[in-house]
Motif scaffolding. Structure first.
Motif, mmCIF file in Angstrom:
data_model
loop_
_atom_site.group_PDB
_atom_site.id
_atom_site.type_symbol
_atom_site.label_atom_id
_atom_site.label_comp_id
_atom_site.label_asym_id
_atom_site.label_seq_id
_atom_site.Cartn_x
_atom_site.Cartn_y
_atom_site.Cartn_z
ATOM 1 N N GLU A 120 0.826 -1.212 0.000
ATOM 2 C CA GLU A 120 0.000 0.000 0.000
ATOM 3 C C GLU A 120 0.860 1.262 0.000
ATOM 4 O O GLU A 120 0.545 2.243 -0.692
ATOM 5 C CB GLU A 120 -0.933 0.008 1.206
ATOM 6 N N ALA A 121 1.916 1.241 0.793
ATOM 7 C CA ALA A 121 2.803 2.410 0.852
ATOM 8 C C ALA A 121 3.453 2.670 -0.500
ATOM 9 O O ALA A 121 3.571 3.822 -0.943
ATOM 10 C CB ALA A 121 3.867 2.206 1.925
ATOM 11 N N VAL A 122 3.869 1.606 -1.178
ATOM 12 C CA VAL A 122 4.480 1.758 -2.504
ATOM 13 C C VAL A 122 3.461 2.312 -3.500
ATOM 14 O O VAL A 122 3.743 3.243 -4.264
ATOM 15 C CB VAL A 122 5.041 0.409 -2.992
ATOM 16 N N VAL A 123 2.251 1.738 -3.485
ATOM 17 C CA VAL A 123 1.201 2.181 -4.414
ATOM 18 C C VAL A 123 0.829 3.638 -4.154
ATOM 19 O O VAL A 123 0.715 4.447 -5.081
ATOM 20 C CB VAL A 123 -0.043 1.272 -4.290
ATOM 21 N N SER A 124 0.636 3.984 -2.879
ATOM 22 C CA SER A 124 0.211 5.344 -2.546
ATOM 23 C C SER A 124 1.297 6.372 -2.866
ATOM 24 O O SER A 124 1.003 7.477 -3.340
ATOM 25 C CB SER A 124 -0.178 5.434 -1.066
ATOM 26 N N THR A 125 2.559 6.011 -2.628
ATOM 27 C CA THR A 125 3.655 6.928 -2.954
ATOM 28 C C THR A 125 3.774 7.128 -4.464
ATOM 29 O O THR A 125 3.995 8.250 -4.939
ATOM 30 C CB THR A 125 4.984 6.396 -2.395
ATOM 31 N N ALA A 126 3.617 6.042 -5.209
ATOM 32 C CA ALA A 126 3.652 6.144 -6.676
ATOM 33 C C ALA A 126 2.499 7.013 -7.178
ATOM 34 O O ALA A 126 2.682 7.856 -8.065
ATOM 35 C CB ALA A 126 3.585 4.755 -7.299
ATOM 36 N N TRP A 127 1.314 6.819 -6.593
ATOM 37 C CA TRP A 127 0.157 7.609 -7.005
ATOM 38 C C TRP A 127 0.356 9.086 -6.661
ATOM 39 O O TRP A 127 -0.025 9.965 -7.441
ATOM 40 C CB TRP A 127 -1.098 7.074 -6.341
ATOM 41 N N THR A 128 0.968 9.360 -5.522
ATOM 42 C CA THR A 128 1.256 10.743 -5.141
ATOM 43 C C THR A 128 2.225 11.384 -6.116
ATOM 44 O O THR A 128 2.075 12.553 -6.490
ATOM 45 C CB THR A 128 1.840 10.788 -3.717
ATOM 46 N N SER A 129 3.223 10.627 -6.557
ATOM 47 C CA SER A 129 4.181 11.149 -7.530
ATOM 48 C C SER A 129 3.518 11.402 -8.877
ATOM 49 O O SER A 129 3.761 12.430 -9.519
ATOM 50 C CB SER A 129 5.349 10.170 -7.693
ATOM 51 N N ASN A 147 -6.339 13.013 -1.008
ATOM 52 C CA ASN A 147 -5.292 12.180 -1.602
ATOM 53 C C ASN A 147 -4.033 12.165 -0.735
ATOM 54 O O ASN A 147 -3.453 11.104 -0.471
ATOM 55 C CB ASN A 147 -4.951 12.680 -3.004
ATOM 56 N N LEU A 148 -3.598 13.334 -0.297
ATOM 57 C CA LEU A 148 -2.423 13.408 0.566
ATOM 58 C C LEU A 148 -2.698 12.740 1.910
ATOM 59 O O LEU A 148 -1.825 12.073 2.463
ATOM 60 C CB LEU A 148 -2.023 14.862 0.772
ATOM 61 N N ALA A 149 -3.900 12.919 2.431
ATOM 62 C CA ALA A 149 -4.253 12.319 3.721
ATOM 63 C C ALA A 149 -4.157 10.798 3.656
ATOM 64 O O ALA A 149 -3.566 10.157 4.537
ATOM 65 C CB ALA A 149 -5.656 12.753 4.128
ATOM 66 N N ALA A 150 -4.731 10.194 2.606
ATOM 67 C CA ALA A 150 -4.684 8.742 2.473
ATOM 68 C C ALA A 150 -3.253 8.246 2.299
ATOM 69 O O ALA A 150 -2.856 7.223 2.875
ATOM 70 C CB ALA A 150 -5.541 8.305 1.282
ATOM 71 N N GLU A 174 4.647 18.270 -1.981
ATOM 72 C CA GLU A 174 3.800 18.639 -0.843
ATOM 73 C C GLU A 174 3.747 17.516 0.194
ATOM 74 O O GLU A 174 3.779 17.759 1.391
ATOM 75 C CB GLU A 174 2.391 18.967 -1.335
ATOM 76 N N TRP A 175 3.692 16.258 -0.304
ATOM 77 C CA TRP A 175 3.692 15.095 0.589
ATOM 78 C C TRP A 175 4.970 15.076 1.438
ATOM 79 O O TRP A 175 4.920 14.854 2.650
ATOM 80 C CB TRP A 175 3.587 13.832 -0.271
ATOM 81 N N TRP A 176 6.105 15.338 0.808
ATOM 82 C CA TRP A 176 7.383 15.318 1.513
ATOM 83 C C TRP A 176 7.475 16.467 2.511
ATOM 84 O O TRP A 176 8.016 16.295 3.612
ATOM 85 C CB TRP A 176 8.527 15.374 0.520
#
Length: 303
Positions: free
Chosen positions: A91-100, A233-236, A107-109
């Motif tokens: 999930e972390a990999v998927v969510s980070t990829a989606w954020t990118s 999106n950022l929250a999730a 903003e996430w960083w």
């Protein structure tokens, strides 16, 4: 304000602010319920895949035998830890990829870097929901997906009560009616499966179900509060990242404290050696990731 800038029959008809607000609320609620529907579909898909995986015995060998000191009653709990850890990392990999991909990584960083109250909220969400997700995986391995999903459907009732008492969110008549329908639907889905499970540690499973529902209700109220200052999106993405970090820390501690009883690396290697199990876990993780995006969007739009 007047409707129509190009003339016509209704060019001089005024539109009240209240009417515009009602129209905007209607559109917002419609989108909120659409996201809620996608949330339900993705959630069911993820648990269905996990149910097939456990039903086919694809997690066999993940839990050590009696020679390691684990008893039969404790094995589902350890297996659920391995499943929760694997899914959380996916999930972390998927969510980070989606954020990118969505262009929000900077903003996430920036939010991650400054550990303020907003980060604390999402950390609490990760602790609350991550722990009850583990409990739902325990239930999944002991009974089935219908029971594991249906037993927590009352969580909006808990979330509404917390939101009403914590930050004074208004509860309208339509909301009360919706919660009543949810409660009735939960009983219709849950009670038949509960009766079938009467001889399978019914009391323990029922307590787990109550805890899981309360945990997700707590997360929904905390996340709704935190999304006052950030996007859904950022929250999730933040919440899924924190959950992965928590499970990695737990796995490291368990393997260091008692490597014979909790051989985490060995269990992960056994799980990764089964391609079908990896496929089911990856699909479940992707479905759960976008389930959280839809859930948070729904909470932001319609409460």
């Amino acid at each position: 304000m007047r409707l129509g800038s190009h003339g016509g029959v209704f060019a001089n008809v005024p539109i009240s602010t209240a009417l515009l607000r009602d129209r905007q609320n209607t559109v917002r609620y419609n989108w909120g319920f659409r996201f809620a529907l996608w949330c339900a579909i993705l959630w069911g898909m993820s648990y269905l895949g996990l149910d097939i995986m456990t039903g086919q015995g694809l997690t066999a060998g993940v839990t050590p035998g009696s020679s390691t000191g684990l008893t039969a009653s404790s094995s589902p709990y350890y297996t659920a830890i391995i499943i929760a850890l694997t899914i959380a990392v996916f999930e972390a990999v998927v969510s980070t990829a989606w954020t990118s991909i969505s262009g929000s990584f900077r903003e996430w960083w920036q939010i991650i870097r400054r550990f303020d109250r907003v980060n604390l909220y999402f950390l609490l969400c990760a602790i609350s929901s991550g722990s009850v997700a583990w409990l739902s995986f325990v239930t999944l391995s002991q009974i089935d997906a219908t029971f594991a999903v249906a037993m927590v459907m009352f969580y909006p009732i808990i979330g509404t009560l917390i939101a009403n008492r914590w930050y004074k969110e208004k509860v309208f008549k339509q909301c009360i009616l919706g919660l009543a329908i949810i409660g009735a639907g939960c009983a219709v889905l849950y009670l038949p499966e509960a009766m079938k499970a009467a001889n399978q540690n019914f009391l323990v499973i029922s307590i787990i179900g109550i805890l899981v529902g309360c945990g997700w209700g707590l997360e929904s109220s905390i996340a709704s509060r935190a999304m006052d200052v950030t996007s859904a999106n950022l929250a999730a993405s933040l919440r899924l990242t924190y959950e992965a970090v928590i499970w990695i820390i737990i796995a490291i501690v368990l393997s260091l404290v008692s490597p014979a009883e909790y051989p985490v690396l060995h269990s992960l290697s056994v799980l990764c050696s089964e391609p079908r199990a990896l496929v089911f876990l990856a699909v479940a993780a992707i479905a759960l990731s976008f389930n959280y995006y839809a859930w948070y969007q729904s909470s932001l739009l319609c409460g």
